[in-house]
Design a protein around this motif. Structure first.
Motif, PDB file in Angstrom:
ATOM      1  N   GLY A  13       0.792  -1.221   0.000  1.00 29.55           N
ATOM      2  CA  GLY A  13       0.000   0.000   0.000  1.00 29.55           C
ATOM      3  C   GLY A  13       0.822   1.267   0.000  1.00 29.55           C
ATOM      4  N   LEU A  14       0.149   2.369  -0.346  1.00 24.34           N
ATOM      5  CA  LEU A  14       0.724   3.708  -0.327  1.00 24.34           C
ATOM      6  C   LEU A  14      -0.250   4.647   0.373  1.00 24.34           C
ATOM      7  CD1 LEU A  14       1.965   4.073  -4.025  1.00 24.34           C
ATOM      8  CD2 LEU A  14       3.436   3.834  -2.006  1.00 24.34           C
ATOM      9  N   THR A  15       0.279   5.575   1.167  1.00 19.42           N
ATOM     10  CA  THR A  15      -0.545   6.629   1.753  1.00 19.42           C
ATOM     11  C   THR A  15       0.118   7.971   1.518  1.00 19.42           C
ATOM     12  OG1 THR A  15       0.515   6.382   3.925  1.00 19.42           O
ATOM     13  CG2 THR A  15      -1.526   5.160   3.547  1.00 19.42           C
ATOM     14  N   ALA A  16      -0.678   8.991   1.282  1.00 16.37           N
ATOM     15  CA  ALA A  16      -0.203  10.356   1.105  1.00 16.37           C
ATOM     16  C   ALA A  16      -0.959  11.257   2.065  1.00 16.37           C
ATOM     17  CB  ALA A  16      -0.401  10.825  -0.332  1.00 16.37           C
ATOM     18  N   LEU A  17      -0.231  12.083   2.772  1.00 19.48           N
ATOM     19  CA  LEU A  17      -0.804  12.931   3.815  1.00 19.48           C
ATOM     20  C   LEU A  17      -0.443  14.383   3.601  1.00 19.48           C
ATOM     21  CD1 LEU A  17      -1.879  13.500   6.813  1.00 19.48           C
ATOM     22  CD2 LEU A  17       0.507  13.124   7.480  1.00 19.48           C
ATOM     23  N   ALA A  18      -1.383  15.275   3.897  1.00 18.77           N
ATOM     24  CA  ALA A  18      -1.101  16.709   3.964  1.00 18.77           C
ATOM     25  C   ALA A  18      -1.808  17.272   5.188  1.00 18.77           C
ATOM     26  CB  ALA A  18      -1.586  17.423   2.703  1.00 18.77           C
ATOM     27  N   THR A  19      -1.087  18.032   6.016  1.00 14.74           N
ATOM     28  CA  THR A  19      -1.701  18.708   7.154  1.00 14.74           C
ATOM     29  C   THR A  19      -1.303  20.175   7.132  1.00 14.74           C
ATOM     30  OG1 THR A  19       0.011  18.607   8.870  1.00 14.74           O
ATOM     31  CG2 THR A  19      -1.184  16.582   8.419  1.00 14.74           C
ATOM     32  N   HIS A  20      -2.149  21.007   7.707  1.00 13.51           N
ATOM     33  CA  HIS A  20      -1.898  22.444   7.710  1.00 13.51           C
ATOM     34  C   HIS A  20      -2.274  23.033   9.066  1.00 13.51           C
ATOM     35  CE1 HIS A  20      -1.358  26.466   6.076  1.00 13.51           C
ATOM     36  NE2 HIS A  20      -2.523  26.800   6.624  1.00 13.51           N
ATOM     37  N   ALA A  21      -1.328  23.682   9.706  1.00 16.60           N
ATOM     38  CA  ALA A  21      -1.582  24.344  10.984  1.00 16.60           C
ATOM     39  C   ALA A  21      -2.357  25.635  10.748  1.00 16.60           C
ATOM     40  CB  ALA A  21      -0.266  24.651  11.690  1.00 16.60           C
ATOM     41  N   LEU A  22      -3.409  25.851  11.527  1.00 17.69           N
ATOM     42  CA  LEU A  22      -4.277  27.013  11.317  1.00 17.69           C
ATOM     43  C   LEU A  22      -3.789  28.258  12.046  1.00 17.69           C
ATOM     44  CD1 LEU A  22      -7.746  25.235  11.566  1.00 17.69           C
ATOM     45  CD2 LEU A  22      -6.424  25.797   9.512  1.00 17.69           C
ATOM     46  N   GLY A  23      -2.977  28.084  13.094  1.00 17.48           N
ATOM     47  CA  GLY A  23      -2.481  29.229  13.846  1.00 17.48           C
ATOM     48  C   GLY A  23      -1.106  29.665  13.397  1.00 17.48           C
ATOM     49  N   TYR A  43      -6.034  19.369  17.705  1.00  8.77           N
ATOM     50  CA  TYR A  43      -5.588  20.483  18.547  1.00  8.77           C
ATOM     51  C   TYR A  43      -4.381  20.031  19.366  1.00  8.77           C
ATOM     52  CZ  TYR A  43      -5.559  24.529  21.601  1.00  8.77           C
ATOM     53  OH  TYR A  43      -5.182  25.666  22.266  1.00  8.77           O
ATOM     54  N   THR A  44      -3.306  20.820  19.317  1.00  9.51           N
ATOM     55  CA  THR A  44      -2.072  20.520  20.050  1.00  9.51           C
ATOM     56  C   THR A  44      -1.897  21.525  21.185  1.00  9.51           C
ATOM     57  OG1 THR A  44      -1.053  19.630  18.062  1.00  9.51           O
ATOM     58  CG2 THR A  44       0.418  20.246  19.871  1.00  9.51           C
ATOM     59  N   PHE A  45      -1.620  21.000  22.388  1.00  7.67           N
ATOM     60  CA  PHE A  45      -1.393  21.902  23.540  1.00  7.67           C
ATOM     61  C   PHE A  45      -0.224  21.395  24.361  1.00  7.67           C
ATOM     62  CE2 PHE A  45      -4.657  18.778  24.503  1.00  7.67           C
ATOM     63  CZ  PHE A  45      -4.248  18.239  25.707  1.00  7.67           C
ATOM     64  N   ARG A  84       1.514  24.611  18.350  1.00  7.28           N
ATOM     65  CA  ARG A  84       0.382  24.709  19.261  1.00  7.28           C
ATOM     66  C   ARG A  84      -0.860  25.071  18.464  1.00  7.28           C
ATOM     67  NH1 ARG A  84       3.690  22.713  21.991  1.00  7.28           N
ATOM     68  NH2 ARG A  84       4.385  23.234  24.098  1.00  7.28           N
ATOM     69  N   GLY A  85      -2.022  24.712  19.008  1.00  4.73           N
ATOM     70  CA  GLY A  85      -3.266  25.161  18.406  1.00  4.73           C
ATOM     71  C   GLY A  85      -3.855  24.180  17.410  1.00  4.73           C
ATOM     72  N   TRP A  86      -4.733  24.697  16.540  1.00  2.00           N
ATOM     73  CA  TRP A  86      -5.543  23.876  15.652  1.00  2.00           C
ATOM     74  C   TRP A  86      -4.814  23.542  14.361  1.00  2.00           C
ATOM     75  CZ3 TRP A  86      -9.880  21.852  17.518  1.00  2.00           C
ATOM     76  CH2 TRP A  86     -10.501  22.496  18.601  1.00  2.00           C
ATOM     77  N   SER A  87      -5.139  22.385  13.797  1.00  2.00           N
ATOM     78  CA  SER A  87      -4.635  21.995  12.484  1.00  2.00           C
ATOM     79  C   SER A  87      -5.679  21.121  11.804  1.00  2.00           C
ATOM     80  CB  SER A  87      -3.310  21.231  12.599  1.00  2.00           C
ATOM     81  OG  SER A  87      -3.466  20.060  13.383  1.00  2.00           O
ATOM     82  N   VAL A  88      -5.620  21.083  10.476  1.00  2.00           N
ATOM     83  CA  VAL A  88      -6.495  20.219   9.685  1.00  2.00           C
ATOM     84  C   VAL A  88      -5.627  19.269   8.870  1.00  2.00           C
ATOM     85  CG1 VAL A  88      -8.403  21.869   9.547  1.00  2.00           C
ATOM     86  CG2 VAL A  88      -6.584  21.928   7.826  1.00  2.00           C
ATOM     87  N   PHE A  89      -6.201  18.135   8.504  1.00  2.00           N
ATOM     88  CA  PHE A  89      -5.425  17.180   7.725  1.00  2.00           C
ATOM     89  C   PHE A  89      -6.313  16.437   6.735  1.00  2.00           C
ATOM     90  CE2 PHE A  89      -7.021  14.639  11.231  1.00  2.00           C
ATOM     91  CZ  PHE A  89      -7.398  13.451  10.611  1.00  2.00           C
ATOM     92  N   ALA A  90      -5.678  15.903   5.701  1.00  2.00           N
ATOM     93  CA  ALA A  90      -6.338  15.020   4.732  1.00  2.00           C
ATOM     94  C   ALA A  90      -5.357  13.916   4.369  1.00  2.00           C
ATOM     95  CB  ALA A  90      -6.757  15.784   3.493  1.00  2.00           C
ATOM     96  N   LEU A  91      -5.857  12.705   4.255  1.00  2.00           N
ATOM     97  CA  LEU A  91      -5.016  11.558   3.933  1.00  2.00           C
ATOM     98  C   LEU A  91      -5.733  10.676   2.933  1.00  2.00           C
ATOM     99  CD1 LEU A  91      -2.873   9.378   6.252  1.00  2.00           C
ATOM    100  CD2 LEU A  91      -4.548   8.265   4.795  1.00  2.00           C
ATOM    101  N   GLY A  92      -5.017  10.305   1.873  1.00  2.00           N
ATOM    102  CA  GLY A  92      -5.537   9.365   0.897  1.00  2.00           C
ATOM    103  C   GLY A  92      -4.671   8.119   0.872  1.00  2.00           C
ATOM    104  N   GLY A  93      -5.292   6.970   0.745  1.00  2.00           N
ATOM    105  CA  GLY A  93      -4.533   5.733   0.766  1.00  2.00           C
ATOM    106  C   GLY A  93      -5.032   4.740  -0.264  1.00  2.00           C
TER     107      GLY A  93
END
Length: 282
Positions: free
Chosen positions: A225-235, A280-282, A240-249
């Motif tokens: 298998g293969l997976t590809a990930l992208a995440t983006h920190a919102l702050g 959310y990271t704290f 620290r703080g919020w982030s969003v992510f998307a992953l396709g596999g």
């Protein structure tokens, strides 16, 4: 200092359900900056995605889930769906090498819930399998840029109960890097090698079933298998703080496992997954 971004963002990447979580590897390396072992941090994520009902199925469903992951005094831990990883190999600040090693506990829920295909459903549900084992890996930072990393790891777990009474070995190879200051990307390739008991439990079909009788006659390479990930920190501070992510596999059931009527007649050897969520990271 920017090395700290990678584990902080990665920590929010897999708010996934059990079937999704089982595709993931051990927690990332320890963050740099802020003391000998790097700063303590914890990430909580919620999300979900679309995935097959079970390995080899062509029926897809939405699967919600969550994650708790963090670093405390240089030790990493991760609870992803039904998986628990603990990294017992501390990494000192400033090191260009990540060594990861520790125990793994997980619950396998393969064909444990509702099964849409009546032919596979007639074979009966499988009990939850409790698996335990460990993992070892190594990563090298600064390969193509100051902010990337290449890593290799191997995970071995074994059923500690009486469901499949067998093992799963997963080697994987990954590349991860930052794009700008707040966006993290990762590409990972992996393979699953399983024992005879695993093959018999999840791929064999007894005579008299709605599907043709079939025996795998042993274990081996079950899937790649293969997976590809992208995440983006919102702050502004990606540590620290919020982030969003998307992953396709994508994964493909192989060999004798793909020839099982559960896959070749009632399912599909090609498996796709799409996951998204918020952390959310704290």
């Amino acid at each position: 200092m920017r090395r700290a971004i990678i584990p902080a963002i990665t920590a929010s990447l897999l708010a996934a359900a059990p079937a999704l979580a089982q595709e993931q590897g051990p927690p990332p390396g320890v963050a740099q900056g802020g003391g000998k072992w790097g700063p303590d941090r914890v990430t909580v994520g919620l999300g979900g995605g679309i995935a097959p009902d079970y390995s080899g199925s062509d029926d897809y469903e939405f699967q919600p889930g969550g994650i708790v992951q963090g670093t405390v005094s240089g030790f990493n831990f991760a609870m992803r769906g039904t998986n628990l990883y603990v990294d017992l190999a501390r990494e000192q600040r400033g090191s260009g090498i990540d060594v990861i090693a520790g125990p793994v506990l997980q619950v396998r829920l393969e064909r444990n819930g509702s099964i849409e295909d009546p032919r596979v459903a007639a074979l009966g549900k499988r009990s939850a399998a409790f698996e335990a084992g460990g993992y070892f890996g190594i990563g090298k930072r600064g390969v193509l840029s100051r902010f990337d990393e290449v890593s290799m790891d191997v995970t071995l777990v074994h059923d500690v109960g009486s469901v499949h009474k067998s093992y799963v070995i997963r080697p994987s190879l990954g590349y991860q890097t930052l794009i700008g200051k707040r966006t993290f990307t990762q590409l990972r390739a992996s393979a699953d090698f399983v024992g005879k008991g695993f093959a018999r439990t999840y791929y064999d079909v007894p005579a008299g079933s709605l599907l043709p009788a079939y025996s795998t006659n042993g274990g081996g390479l079950e899937s790649v298998g293969l997976t590809a990930l992208a995440t983006h920190a919102l702050g502004r501070d990606p540590r620290r703080g919020w982030s969003v992510f998307a992953l396709g596999g994508w994964s493909r059931v192989t060999g004798r496992f793909a020839r099982s009527p559960i896959v070749s007649v009632a399912g599909d050897p090609n498996q796709f997954r799409l996951i998204g969520g918020l952390g959310y990271t704290f």
